[in-house]
Design a protein around this motif. Structure first.
Motif, short mmCIF file in Angstrom:
data_model
loop_
_atom_site.label_atom_id
_atom_site.label_comp_id
_atom_site.label_asym_id
_atom_site.label_seq_id
_atom_site.Cartn_x
_atom_site.Cartn_y
_atom_site.Cartn_z
N GLY A 245 0.82 -1.21 0.00
CA GLY A 245 0.00 0.00 0.00
C GLY A 245 0.85 1.25 0.00
N SER A 246 0.27 2.34 -0.48
CA SER A 246 0.90 3.65 -0.50
C SER A 246 2.21 3.58 -1.32
N TRP A 247 3.35 3.94 -0.70
CA TRP A 247 4.63 3.82 -1.40
C TRP A 247 4.88 2.37 -1.82
N GLY A 248 4.38 1.42 -1.04
CA GLY A 248 4.53 0.02 -1.40
C GLY A 248 3.96 -0.27 -2.79
N GLY A 249 2.87 0.41 -3.16
CA GLY A 249 2.32 0.26 -4.49
C GLY A 249 3.26 0.77 -5.56
N GLN A 250 3.90 1.91 -5.28
CA GLN A 250 4.89 2.45 -6.22
C GLN A 250 6.05 1.48 -6.41
N LEU A 251 6.54 0.94 -5.30
CA LEU A 251 7.66 0.00 -5.38
C LEU A 251 7.26 -1.23 -6.18
N ILE A 252 6.05 -1.71 -5.96
CA ILE A 252 5.59 -2.91 -6.66
C ILE A 252 5.58 -2.69 -8.18
N VAL A 253 5.03 -1.55 -8.64
CA VAL A 253 4.97 -1.35 -10.10
C VAL A 253 6.36 -1.09 -10.68
N ASN A 254 7.26 -0.51 -9.91
CA ASN A 254 8.63 -0.36 -10.40
C ASN A 254 9.32 -1.72 -10.50
N TYR A 255 9.05 -2.59 -9.54
CA TYR A 255 9.59 -3.95 -9.64
C TYR A 255 8.93 -4.68 -10.80
N LEU A 256 7.63 -4.50 -10.98
CA LEU A 256 6.91 -5.15 -12.06
C LEU A 256 7.46 -4.72 -13.42
N ALA A 257 7.84 -3.45 -13.55
CA ALA A 257 8.41 -2.97 -14.81
C ALA A 257 9.76 -3.63 -15.09
N ALA A 258 10.53 -3.90 -14.03
CA ALA A 258 11.86 -4.49 -14.20
C ALA A 258 11.83 -6.00 -14.32
N TYR A 259 10.91 -6.65 -13.58
CA TYR A 259 10.87 -8.12 -13.52
C TYR A 259 9.45 -8.64 -13.68
N PRO A 260 8.79 -8.35 -14.79
CA PRO A 260 7.39 -8.75 -14.93
C PRO A 260 7.17 -10.26 -14.86
N PRO B 77 -2.23 3.44 -3.67
CA PRO B 77 -0.84 3.60 -4.13
C PRO B 77 -0.48 5.04 -4.44
N GLY B 78 0.79 5.36 -4.26
CA GLY B 78 1.31 6.66 -4.68
C GLY B 78 1.47 6.68 -6.19
N ALA B 79 1.83 7.83 -6.72
CA ALA B 79 1.91 8.01 -8.18
C ALA B 79 2.90 7.03 -8.80
N ILE B 80 2.52 6.43 -9.92
CA ILE B 80 3.42 5.53 -10.65
C ILE B 80 4.71 6.27 -11.00
#
Length: 429
Positions: free
Chosen positions: A214-229, A240-243
């Motif tokens: 949640g929150s920043w955790g959502g941002q971290l998740i999508v950044n990880y998803l972009a690198a390691y889908p 979530p915070g802003a992508i």
């Protein structure tokens, strides 16, 4: 007229003394900051600033002091007294803002806490709770918010996931909680957090993982998803915070009520403002030297504790009331530096538009994050569904735990969602 002229002359000389002292303090402050920038040593910077104040102050005050009085004793002692009072006042200010230790609640290690030693030097505290039955479900990793607001996840959430057949790992991100703090705070970057998460996946030897944050955790998740889908089976992001933060201004990133509450909270914590100002002025490493973790983490903890998690929704605030969890183990520098870095990284949205990983986006109706920020997750991620949780603010799992669990478990188990996904462009009423 003679008396008026004498009074004017007298006031002018006193004004010259005051201006000399102010100028001395200004120059001493500049020298202090420059010394901190060069040496990264707080004690050296403070001593250098003090000596600069005394030397410059003496040189500038000595002449107007002679003009104030013809008495040799006064001429001799006046500069000493003026500089002495200035040093005492500044010492009190420096002690309050740079040296005192605000109250801070640390996290007490428990018997289920273990540590990963990651290849990049991060020492990560984590807790693992195994599924009640053996299943072939990918393990769940809980990704906390902040940055710098650690938590292993609510026990009810972990228990429900265990009962549903999921192994659950909760960890403290580097820079907060029981995990290691970095001496070089400039290394707190989004890339560092993504690398840590990937190293954790390798540590637990899972080809794919489920990420919930949640929150920043959502941002971290999508950044990880972009690198390691290919390593993410599915993900849940709540509030979530802003992508990509640069897509929004400081004013449009939050709701009007959220902005109002944030500005009021910032105004109540001048040391929080000072730390950010130092970081922008002399950089994070020098700012950290002047305000190390033990001098600022308690301020950050109190700051977060004063934020309204559901601004404008009195019923949610009343329900949360005294049950709100007291912040603990907070890390200011990981928050400040990571947040700053998030505004400088490349835009990952073009990459994310090509991912097919299923993502559940949860939005509390009273979240302080702007609607457009949350909606972008649904619109950018091709296989995302968004649910709006009534009666919840930013911390959905705390405000509406039953609705939160119902939605998460249905999503993870491929069961029908408890409500139709929200597909409108405008914010729910």
């Amino acid at each position: 007229m003679t008396h008026v002229k004498k009074l004017y002359t007298h006031l002018r000389r006193w004004l010259a003394v005051i201006l000399a002292l102010y100028f001395s303090m200004f120059v001493a402050a500049i020298i202090l900051l420059l010394t901190a920038l060069v040496t990264l040593n707080r004690n050296v910077a403070l001593i250098t600033g003090l000596l600069a104040l005394i030397i410059i102050g003496w040189a500038l005050v000595k002449k107007p002091a002679k003009q104030i009085s013809a008495n040799p004793t006064i001429q001799r002692w006046f500069p000493i007294g003026a500089i002495g009072v200035t040093v005492i006042v500044l010492a009190l200010v420096v002690y309050h803002y740079l040296l005192s230790h605000p109250p801070y609640t640390s996290i007490t290690p428990t018997s289920n806490i273990n540590y990963w030693e990651l290849p990049n030097g991060s020492r990560i505290a984590y807790a693992h709770q195994a599924a009640l039955d053996d299943t072939d479900q990918p393990p769940v990793i809980l990704v906390h918010g902040g940055p710098g607001s650690p938590g292993m996840g609510q026990s009810s959430v972990i228990e429900a996931l265990n009962e549903a057949g999921f192994d659950v790992y909760g960890y403290h991100q580097v820079g907060a909680g029981l995990s290691s703090r970095l001496n070089d705070v400039s290394q707190y970057t989004v890339a560092r957090h993504v690398a840590d998460l990937e190293a954790i996946r390798q540590m637990i030897e899972a080809e794919q993982v489920i990420l919930i944050g949640g929150s920043w955790g959502g941002q971290l998740i999508v950044n990880y998803l972009a690198a390691y889908p290919h390593h993410v089976n599915r993900a849940v992001v709540s509030s979530p915070g802003a992508i990509w933060p640069p897509a929004f201004t400081d004013e449009t990133r939050l709701t009007a009520e959220g902005n109002q509450d944030l500005q009021a909270t910032i105004a109540a914590f001048p040391r929080f403002v000072l730390a950010h100002a130092l970081m922008q002025t002399i950089g994070p490493r020098a700012a950290h030297a002047l305000l190390p973790d033990e001098q600022i983490d308690g301020v950050f903890q109190a700051f977060v504790g004063n934020l309204d998690m559901a601004p404008g929704c009195s019923d949610v605030e009343a329900r949360e009331g005294s049950n709100r969890e007291t912040p603990a183990g907070m890390g200011f520098w990981v928050n400040a530096v990571t947040t700053h870095n998030a505004g400088q990284i490349d835009d990952q949205r073009p990459v994310l538009r090509n991912t097919t990983t299923p993502v559940l986006v949860l939005r509390g109706e009273c979240d302080y994050i702007a609607w457009e920020v949350t909606r972008e997750y649904r619109d950018v991620l091709p296989n995302a569904a968004m649910l709006v949780i009534e009666g919840a603010g930013h911390t959905i799992e705390a405000h509406q735990p039953e609705s939160y669990l119902e939605a998460v478990l249905a999503f993870l188990l491929d069961a029908p969602l408890p409500q139709q996904p929200y597909i409108e462009e405008t914010a729910p009423r």
